[in-house]
Design a protein around this motif. Structure first.
Motif, short mmCIF file in Angstrom:
data_model
loop_
_atom_site.label_atom_id
_atom_site.label_comp_id
_atom_site.label_asym_id
_atom_site.label_seq_id
_atom_site.Cartn_x
_atom_site.Cartn_y
_atom_site.Cartn_z
N ASP A 197 8.97 -9.28 4.99
CA ASP A 197 7.89 -8.30 5.07
C ASP A 197 7.70 -7.60 3.73
N ALA A 198 6.68 -6.73 3.67
CA ALA A 198 6.31 -6.10 2.41
C ALA A 198 7.42 -5.20 1.86
N ILE A 199 8.03 -4.40 2.72
CA ILE A 199 9.07 -3.48 2.25
C ILE A 199 10.24 -4.25 1.65
N THR A 200 10.65 -5.33 2.30
CA THR A 200 11.77 -6.13 1.79
C THR A 200 11.43 -6.71 0.42
N LEU A 223 4.69 4.71 -3.49
CA LEU A 223 6.06 4.28 -3.23
C LEU A 223 7.05 5.40 -3.49
N GLU A 224 6.85 6.12 -4.59
CA GLU A 224 7.78 7.20 -4.93
C GLU A 224 7.69 8.34 -3.93
N GLU A 225 6.47 8.63 -3.46
CA GLU A 225 6.33 9.68 -2.45
C GLU A 225 7.03 9.28 -1.14
N ALA A 226 7.08 7.97 -0.86
CA ALA A 226 7.75 7.48 0.36
C ALA A 226 9.22 7.17 0.11
N HIS A 227 9.71 7.41 -1.11
CA HIS A 227 11.12 7.18 -1.47
C HIS A 227 11.52 5.72 -1.27
N ILE A 228 10.64 4.81 -1.65
CA ILE A 228 10.93 3.38 -1.58
C ILE A 228 11.31 2.90 -2.97
N PRO A 229 12.52 2.35 -3.15
CA PRO A 229 12.95 1.94 -4.49
C PRO A 229 12.28 0.63 -4.94
N TYR A 230 12.15 0.47 -6.25
CA TYR A 230 11.57 -0.76 -6.82
C TYR A 230 12.11 -0.94 -8.24
N ARG A 231 11.92 -2.15 -8.77
CA ARG A 231 12.42 -2.45 -10.12
C ARG A 231 11.35 -3.23 -10.88
N VAL A 232 10.91 -2.68 -12.02
CA VAL A 232 9.88 -3.31 -12.85
C VAL A 232 10.54 -4.15 -13.94
N GLU A 273 0.04 -6.66 3.53
CA GLU A 273 -0.61 -5.36 3.45
C GLU A 273 0.32 -4.36 2.77
N PHE A 274 -0.24 -3.44 2.01
CA PHE A 274 0.57 -2.40 1.39
C PHE A 274 1.21 -1.58 2.51
N PRO A 275 2.52 -1.33 2.43
CA PRO A 275 3.25 -0.87 3.62
C PRO A 275 3.20 0.62 3.91
N VAL A 276 2.67 1.44 3.01
CA VAL A 276 2.62 2.89 3.27
C VAL A 276 1.18 3.36 3.08
N PRO A 277 0.82 4.51 3.65
CA PRO A 277 -0.56 5.01 3.51
C PRO A 277 -0.94 5.18 2.05
N ILE A 278 -2.16 4.73 1.73
CA ILE A 278 -2.65 4.83 0.35
C ILE A 278 -4.17 4.83 0.39
N GLN A 279 -4.78 5.52 -0.54
CA GLN A 279 -6.24 5.57 -0.59
C GLN A 279 -6.80 4.18 -0.85
N THR A 280 -7.90 3.85 -0.17
CA THR A 280 -8.57 2.58 -0.44
C THR A 280 -9.21 2.62 -1.83
N ILE A 281 -9.68 1.46 -2.29
CA ILE A 281 -10.23 1.39 -3.65
C ILE A 281 -11.59 0.71 -3.62
N GLY A 282 -12.42 1.15 -2.67
CA GLY A 282 -13.77 0.62 -2.60
C GLY A 282 -14.54 0.89 -3.88
N VAL A 283 -15.61 0.14 -4.08
CA VAL A 283 -16.44 0.25 -5.27
C VAL A 283 -17.76 0.91 -4.91
N ASP A 284 -18.12 1.95 -5.68
CA ASP A 284 -19.33 2.73 -5.44
C ASP A 284 -20.37 2.48 -6.52
N LEU A 285 -21.63 2.72 -6.16
CA LEU A 285 -22.73 2.74 -7.13
C LEU A 285 -22.97 4.17 -7.57
N VAL A 286 -23.08 4.38 -8.89
CA VAL A 286 -23.51 5.66 -9.44
C VAL A 286 -24.66 5.37 -10.39
N TRP A 287 -25.85 5.89 -10.06
CA TRP A 287 -27.05 5.57 -10.82
C TRP A 287 -27.24 6.53 -11.98
#
Length: 322
Positions: A197-200, A223-232, A273-287
Motif C-alpha cells: 500500500d501507499a504508506i508502506t 506527510l510531516e503533519e501526519a508524522h509519516i517518515p520518509y527518506r529522499v 492514491e495519496f494516503p493522507v488528506p491533501i488539497q487537490t491541484i486542479g487547474v483554473d483559468l484566470v483571464w
C-alpha cells in the motif's frame, strides 16, 4: 461654416485634429513590438519586412519621445513608458477592430496570436489536444505558450498574456474558473510497488523529489503533519523527468494524476492514491482583466473546455492500480 456652428465646437474636435496629424497605422506595429520585444518577430507577426518594422519603430520613438525598446544583457526590454502603453493600446485596437469589422470575430479567418501562460506539466497534459482543435477551428491563428512565474503582477501587462492556466494552490488577484481537476498520486515501478500500500511504499522506499525553486512540495508538508517518515535520495529540478527516473530505478515519487496518465504506453508505472488528506491541484483559468475582445474570450473559453473535457472525464473515472 457659420458662426453658430463654430460656437458648437466641442473639445473632441481638437482631439480629432490632433489624431488627423498622426499616422494611426503605426499602432499595430507598436503593439507587435511591445508584445514580441523583437523587431524581427514583430515584423513577421504583422507581415512587414524587418527594415520596414525598424523604420516604423524609429517613427514611433520620435512620435512618443521614448525609446520604448532598449537592449539589455538579457535581450530587448521595455521602458516604463512602453509598459504603460500595453493595456490601453490593446484595448484601443480591439475596440477599433470591432468598429470596422463587418462580421465581427471569425475564428476561421482571424490571424491573431493566442498567448497563454502555464506550467510545463499543464502544457504537456493539454496542448496536444488544444492544438488539434485550433488547427481545425482556427487554422490561421498561432499559439504562444509561456512557462515560468505565473503570479508576477506584470504578467498581463508586460507579457501580453490572454489567459493563465494556474494550479488552484497558487494565488491570483483576479476571478478564476476551474478548467479541470487533478490530484496527487504515489507512483513507482510495478516491481517496486508489488502489492504494497501507499504508506508502506512511502516509509520504506527512497524518494525521488521534484525540487521546486519557489515552494516546498505540498505532499511532503502533508506527510510531516501526519508524522509519516520518509527518506529522499534524489532531487530533480525538472518535474517532467520524475516519472522517467521512477520507472527505471528503485524509488517512489509523488506526481499529478493527469501528467502520470499521459505517460501510459511509454512508461510502466504503478500508482496509489495519496494516503493522507491533501488539497487537490486542479487547474483554473484566470483571464487578462484588460482583454477587451469579448467574442474572442468566449470562443477561447469554449475551446479550452473542449480540450480539457477528456481530462475531467479521466479524473472522475480514474482508479489506481493496487
Amino acid at each position: 461654416m457659420n458662426e453658430d456652428y463654430l460656437g458648437e465646437l466641442s473639445p473632441n474636435d481638437s482631439l480629432l485634429s490632433q489624431l488627423a496629424s498622426i499616422n494611426l497605422n503605426l499602432l499595430v506595429p507598436l503593439m507587435a513590438l511591445l508584445e514580441e520585444r523583437s523587431v524581427s518577430r514583430a515584423a513577421d507577426r504583422v507581415g512587414l519586412s524587418q527594415p520596414a518594422m525598424s523604420h516604423a519603430l524609429k517613427k514611433i520613438r520620435s512620435l512618443l519621445g521614448d525609446e520604448l525598446l532598449v537592449r539589455q544583457h538579457s535581450g530587448m526590454e521595455l521602458t516604463p513608458r512602453a509598459v504603460e502603453l500595453i493595456v490601453p493600446l490593446k484595448q484601443a485596437l480591439h475596440q477599433a477592430a470591432s468598429l470596422v469589422g463587418s462580421s465581427g470575430f471569425d475564428p476561421l479567418t482571424d490571424k491573431r496570436t493566442i498567448t497563454m501562460t502555464m506550467t510545463t506539466s499543464t502544457a504537456f497534459i493539454l496542448m496536444a489536444r488544444l492544438t488539434r482543435i485550433l488547427a481545425d477551428k482556427a487554422p490561421n491563428m498561432s499559439l504562444r505558450i509561456k512557462t515560468g512565474n505565473m503570479t508576477a503582477p506584470t504578467i498581463f501587462t508586460d507579457d501580453g498574456v490572454d489567459v493563465i492556466l494556474i494550479s488552484e494552490t497558487l494565488p491570483a488577484p483576479y476571478p478564476r474558473e476551474r478548467l479541470f481537476d487533478d490530484r496527487w498520486l504515489v507512483i513507482a515501478a510495478p516491481e517496486v510497488a508489488g502489492n504494497r500500500d501507499a504508506i508502506t511504499l512511502i516509509e520504506n522506499e527512497p524518494h525521488i523529489v521534484f525540487e521546486d525553486p519557489v515552494r516546498r512540495p505540498r505532499p511532503y508538508i502533508a506527510l510531516e503533519e501526519a508524522h509519516i517518515p520518509y527518506r529522499v535520495t534524489m532531487r530533480l529540478t525538472d518535474y517532467m523527468l520524475v516519472p522517467h527516473f521512477v520507472a527505471q530505478s528503485v524509488g517512489i515519487a509523488f506526481h499529478r494524476l493527469q501528467a502520470t496518465e499521459e505517460f501510459t504506453g511509454q512508461l510502466e508505472l504503478a500508482t496509489r492514491e495519496f494516503p493522507v488528506p491533501i488539497q487537490t491541484i486542479g487547474v483554473d483559468l484566470v483571464w487578462n482583466p484588460w482583454l477587451a475582445d469579448d467574442a474572442f474570450k468566449v470562443w477561447l473559453r469554449d475551446i479550452l473546455f473542449e480540450a480539457a473535457a477528456p481530462l475531467q472525464e479521466r479524473y472522475e473515472s480514474y482508479s489506481t492500480t493496487e
